[in-house]
Design a protein around this motif. Structure first.
Motif, PDB file in Angstrom:
ATOM      1  N   PRO A  45      -8.514  -2.730   0.849  1.00  0.00           N
ATOM      2  CA  PRO A  45      -7.341  -3.580   1.117  1.00  0.00           C
ATOM      3  C   PRO A  45      -7.358  -4.271   2.472  1.00  0.00           C
ATOM      4  CG  PRO A  45      -6.642  -1.569   0.020  1.00  0.00           C
ATOM      5  CD  PRO A  45      -8.112  -1.408   0.309  1.00  0.00           C
ATOM      6  N   TRP A  48      -8.369  -7.863   2.240  1.00  0.00           N
ATOM      7  CA  TRP A  48      -7.664  -8.777   1.348  1.00  0.00           C
ATOM      8  C   TRP A  48      -6.907  -9.845   2.128  1.00  0.00           C
ATOM      9  CZ3 TRP A  48      -4.558  -4.993  -2.293  1.00  0.00           C
ATOM     10  CH2 TRP A  48      -5.466  -4.171  -2.977  1.00  0.00           C
ATOM     11  N   LYS A  51      -3.229 -10.352  -3.067  1.00  0.00           N
ATOM     12  CA  LYS A  51      -3.317  -9.235  -4.007  1.00  0.00           C
ATOM     13  C   LYS A  51      -3.747  -9.755  -5.370  1.00  0.00           C
ATOM     14  CE  LYS A  51       0.055  -6.292  -1.656  1.00  0.00           C
ATOM     15  NZ  LYS A  51       1.323  -5.526  -1.782  1.00  0.00           N
TER      16      LYS A  51
END
Length: 208
Positions: A45, A48, A51
């Motif tokens: 994550p 990122w 999402k």
């Protein structure tokens, strides 16, 4: 889109003693999907910028799509914010009938990188079950070596060369598996050349 999981367990239950990651996104499966795009597994994550699939801002998948469909690699890019136009991407995929998921549903990261070579797959996605959920799908794209290896093993076919395809069948439905160059910048090919290769799939499906 479906919320169910498609799993092929590879390791015994003792794997629970090892730290594993479960896929963070639900399968993106439009009912009209004629193409299923498969990577291996999302990066951690911290890498990122949104999402959704291919969330790393240095990954070029959405630039490839921009070049192929709009002649502009920045079409889905929000350069100032260092992110992508998520609403635009999902609307586009729904309209075109392009599904997204990955070949691994649970993994162990052996190193702190986003590279496939540092992933150990704990559970594979059951790709046959997923294709049965997509009755109109006649083409699968794998981006990268590990995704290709998993898909070809499940479909019982030899891996095609990069840029080429192999034919397999699901319940009498003939499908093509296209092996595409990785959208990672570590792959030694310009984004323009990658887009030229991906266009072969889109032209076959008459999306272009």
């Amino acid at each position: 889109m479906a919320s169910q999981h498609y799993l092929v367990s590879l390791w015994p239950e003792t794997i629970n003693k090892v730290e594993t990651e479960t896929h963070p996104f639900e399968p993106f499966l439009p009912a009209n999907a004629r193409l299923l795009m498969l990577g291996t597994f999302p990066p951690a994550p911290k890498r990122w910028c949104m999402k959704f699939y291919y969330p790393n801002f240095t990954n070029d998948m959405w630039r490839i799509f921009g070049l192929c469909f709009f002649g502009d690699k920045q079409h889905f890019v929000r350069q100032q914010q260092k992110t992508y136009d998520l609403d635009g991407i999902t609307a586009f995929l729904l309209e075109q009938g392009i599904a997204m998921f990955d070949t691994a549903t649970r993994v162990v990261r052996t190193k702190n990188t986003a590279s496939d070579k540092d992933l150990e797959i704990v559970e594979e996605t059951d790709l046959t079950a997923m294709l049965r959920h997509l009755p109109l799908c006649v083409a699968v794209v794998t981006a990268g070596q590990l995704a290709t290896t998993v898909a070809c093993r499940q479909f019982g076919i030899e891996a095609p060369r990069v840029g080429e395809y192999a034919v397999f069948s699901i319940d009498g439905r003939e499908c093509r598996l296209y092996r595409m160059p990785s959208s990672s910048r570590a792959y030694p090919m310009t984004v323009e050349k990658k887009a030229e290769t991906y266009m072969n799939v889109f032209k076959y499906l008459k999306l272009l």
